[in-house]
Design a protein around this motif. Structure first.
Motif, PDB file in Angstrom:
ATOM      1  N   GLN A   1       0.934  -1.281  -0.041  1.00  0.00           N
ATOM      2  CA  GLN A   1       0.081  -0.013  -0.150  1.00  0.00           C
ATOM      3  C   GLN A   1       1.033   1.375   0.012  1.00  0.00           C
ATOM      4  OE1 GLN A   1      -2.754  -0.099   3.079  1.00  0.00           O
ATOM      5  NE2 GLN A   1      -3.343  -2.458   2.987  1.00  0.00           N
ATOM      6  N   ALA A   2       0.466   2.273  -0.414  1.00  0.00           N
ATOM      7  CA  ALA A   2       1.149   3.622  -0.486  1.00  0.00           C
ATOM      8  C   ALA A   2      -0.049   4.744  -0.421  1.00  0.00           C
ATOM      9  CB  ALA A   2       1.859   3.711  -1.792  1.00  0.00           C
ATOM     10  N   THR A   3       0.405   5.881  -0.437  1.00  0.00           N
ATOM     11  CA  THR A   3      -0.640   7.039  -0.773  1.00  0.00           C
ATOM     12  C   THR A   3      -0.103   7.725  -1.756  1.00  0.00           C
ATOM     13  OG1 THR A   3      -0.394   7.242   1.658  1.00  0.00           O
ATOM     14  CG2 THR A   3      -1.158   9.345   0.482  1.00  0.00           C
ATOM     15  N   ALA A   4      -1.329   8.048  -2.862  1.00  0.00           N
ATOM     16  CA  ALA A   4      -0.814   8.925  -3.885  1.00  0.00           C
ATOM     17  C   ALA A   4      -0.423  10.444  -3.746  1.00  0.00           C
ATOM     18  CB  ALA A   4      -2.259   9.248  -4.676  1.00  0.00           C
ATOM     19  N   PHE A   5       0.762  10.680  -4.327  1.00  0.00           N
ATOM     20  CA  PHE A   5       1.502  11.959  -4.054  1.00  0.00           C
ATOM     21  C   PHE A   5       1.217  13.052  -5.203  1.00  0.00           C
ATOM     22  CE2 PHE A   5       5.589  14.278  -3.598  1.00  0.00           C
ATOM     23  CZ  PHE A   5       5.209  15.042  -2.364  1.00  0.00           C
ATOM     24  N   THR A   6       1.436  12.605  -6.371  1.00  0.00           N
ATOM     25  CA  THR A   6       1.305  13.406  -7.439  1.00  0.00           C
ATOM     26  C   THR A   6       0.488  12.637  -8.522  1.00  0.00           C
ATOM     27  OG1 THR A   6       3.586  13.016  -8.539  1.00  0.00           O
ATOM     28  CG2 THR A   6       3.483  14.872  -7.004  1.00  0.00           C
ATOM     29  N   PHE A   7      -0.117  13.570  -9.319  1.00  0.00           N
ATOM     30  CA  PHE A   7      -0.763  12.936 -10.418  1.00  0.00           C
ATOM     31  C   PHE A   7      -1.159  14.058 -11.544  1.00  0.00           C
ATOM     32  CE2 PHE A   7      -4.708  11.354 -12.937  1.00  0.00           C
ATOM     33  CZ  PHE A   7      -4.063  10.268 -13.551  1.00  0.00           C
ATOM     34  N   ASP A   8      -0.630  13.562 -12.639  1.00  0.00           N
ATOM     35  CA  ASP A   8      -1.036  14.533 -14.081  1.00  0.00           C
ATOM     36  C   ASP A   8      -2.089  13.817 -14.849  1.00  0.00           C
ATOM     37  OD1 ASP A   8      -1.051  15.925 -16.233  1.00  0.00           O
ATOM     38  OD2 ASP A   8       1.140  16.372 -16.545  1.00  0.00           O
ATOM     39  N   PRO A   9      -3.187  14.451 -14.910  1.00  0.00           N
ATOM     40  CA  PRO A   9      -4.249  13.588 -15.635  1.00  0.00           C
ATOM     41  C   PRO A   9      -3.977  13.575 -17.171  1.00  0.00           C
ATOM     42  CG  PRO A   9      -5.187  15.208 -14.541  1.00  0.00           C
ATOM     43  CD  PRO A   9      -3.830  15.378 -14.126  1.00  0.00           C
ATOM     44  N   ALA A  10      -3.098  14.565 -17.756  1.00  0.00           N
ATOM     45  CA  ALA A  10      -2.718  14.467 -19.049  1.00  0.00           C
ATOM     46  C   ALA A  10      -2.066  13.260 -19.591  1.00  0.00           C
ATOM     47  CB  ALA A  10      -2.210  16.072 -19.559  1.00  0.00           C
ATOM     48  N   THR A  11      -0.916  13.274 -18.544  1.00  0.00           N
ATOM     49  CA  THR A  11       0.139  12.173 -19.047  1.00  0.00           C
ATOM     50  C   THR A  11      -0.289  10.873 -18.343  1.00  0.00           C
ATOM     51  OG1 THR A  11       1.428  12.609 -17.029  1.00  0.00           O
ATOM     52  CG2 THR A  11       1.936  13.742 -19.292  1.00  0.00           C
ATOM     53  N   ARG A  12      -1.104  10.656 -17.159  1.00  0.00           N
ATOM     54  CA  ARG A  12      -1.732   9.681 -16.361  1.00  0.00           C
ATOM     55  C   ARG A  12      -0.260   9.239 -15.585  1.00  0.00           C
ATOM     56  NH1 ARG A  12      -3.230   8.315 -21.342  1.00  0.00           N
ATOM     57  NH2 ARG A  12      -2.415   6.256 -21.086  1.00  0.00           N
ATOM     58  N   ALA A  13       0.567  10.033 -15.327  1.00  0.00           N
ATOM     59  CA  ALA A  13       1.714   9.516 -14.751  1.00  0.00           C
ATOM     60  C   ALA A  13       1.885  10.200 -13.281  1.00  0.00           C
ATOM     61  CB  ALA A  13       3.082   9.751 -15.357  1.00  0.00           C
ATOM     62  N   GLY A  14       2.537  10.004 -12.412  1.00  0.00           N
ATOM     63  CA  GLY A  14       2.705  10.640 -11.253  1.00  0.00           C
ATOM     64  C   GLY A  14       3.639   9.827 -10.253  1.00  0.00           C
ATOM     65  N   SER A  15       3.438  10.025  -8.943  1.00  0.00           N
ATOM     66  CA  SER A  15       4.294   9.400  -7.948  1.00  0.00           C
ATOM     67  C   SER A  15       3.287   9.088  -6.653  1.00  0.00           C
ATOM     68  CB  SER A  15       5.440  10.235  -7.563  1.00  0.00           C
ATOM     69  OG  SER A  15       4.921  11.224  -6.878  1.00  0.00           O
ATOM     70  N   VAL A  16       3.786   7.909  -5.850  1.00  0.00           N
ATOM     71  CA  VAL A  16       3.272   7.691  -4.505  1.00  0.00           C
ATOM     72  C   VAL A  16       4.330   7.788  -3.581  1.00  0.00           C
ATOM     73  CG1 VAL A  16       1.518   5.913  -5.922  1.00  0.00           C
ATOM     74  CG2 VAL A  16       3.889   5.095  -4.663  1.00  0.00           C
ATOM     75  N   LEU A  17       3.488   8.016  -2.249  1.00  0.00           N
ATOM     76  CA  LEU A  17       4.540   7.804  -1.091  1.00  0.00           C
ATOM     77  C   LEU A  17       4.556   6.382  -0.428  1.00  0.00           C
ATOM     78  CD1 LEU A  17       4.191  11.510   0.264  1.00  0.00           C
ATOM     79  CD2 LEU A  17       6.087  10.565  -1.060  1.00  0.00           C
ATOM     80  N   LEU A  18       5.396   5.805  -0.115  1.00  0.00           N
ATOM     81  CA  LEU A  18       5.499   4.419   0.469  1.00  0.00           C
ATOM     82  C   LEU A  18       5.209   4.980   1.874  1.00  0.00           C
ATOM     83  CD1 LEU A  18       8.543   2.405  -0.944  1.00  0.00           C
ATOM     84  CD2 LEU A  18       6.007   2.348  -1.532  1.00  0.00           C
ATOM     85  N   ASP A  19       5.038   4.077   2.737  1.00  0.00           N
ATOM     86  CA  ASP A  19       4.615   4.627   4.042  1.00  0.00           C
ATOM     87  C   ASP A  19       5.884   4.856   4.783  1.00  0.00           C
ATOM     88  OD1 ASP A  19       1.922   3.705   3.974  1.00  0.00           O
ATOM     89  OD2 ASP A  19       2.138   1.833   4.670  1.00  0.00           O
TER      90      ASP A  19
END
Length: 73
Positions: free
Chosen positions: A2-20
């Motif tokens: 599991q992780a927490t969504a951190f960033t997301f760009d709907p145009a590219t559908r890419a981003g990052s998550v934060l591990l616990d």
């Protein structure tokens, strides 16, 4: 995992998550599309699958925490 969504760009559908532990891990459009999502908001808890280690760690599957991971069956 599991992780927490951190960033997301709907145009590219890419981003990052934060591990616990606070480690940011990137994901690309292929990882986002694999989970069947249409949108992701920062702060959402997500279920992820990763590959690699260290600086090469990346998310290869991402979906909401409440959705199943088909590879886990």
């Amino acid at each position: 995992m599991q992780a927490t969504a951190f960033t997301f760009d709907p145009a590219t559908r890419a981003g990052s998550v934060l591990l616990d532990d606070g480690t940011p891990v990137p994901f690309d459009a292929a990882a986002f599309d694999a989970g069947g999502l249409r949108l992701l908001r920062p702060g959402q808890r997500v279920r992820i699958r990763t590959e690699g280690a260290g600086d090469a760690l990346r998310v290869v599957f991402l979906t909401l925490q409440t959705f199943p991971d088909p590879a886990a069956d």
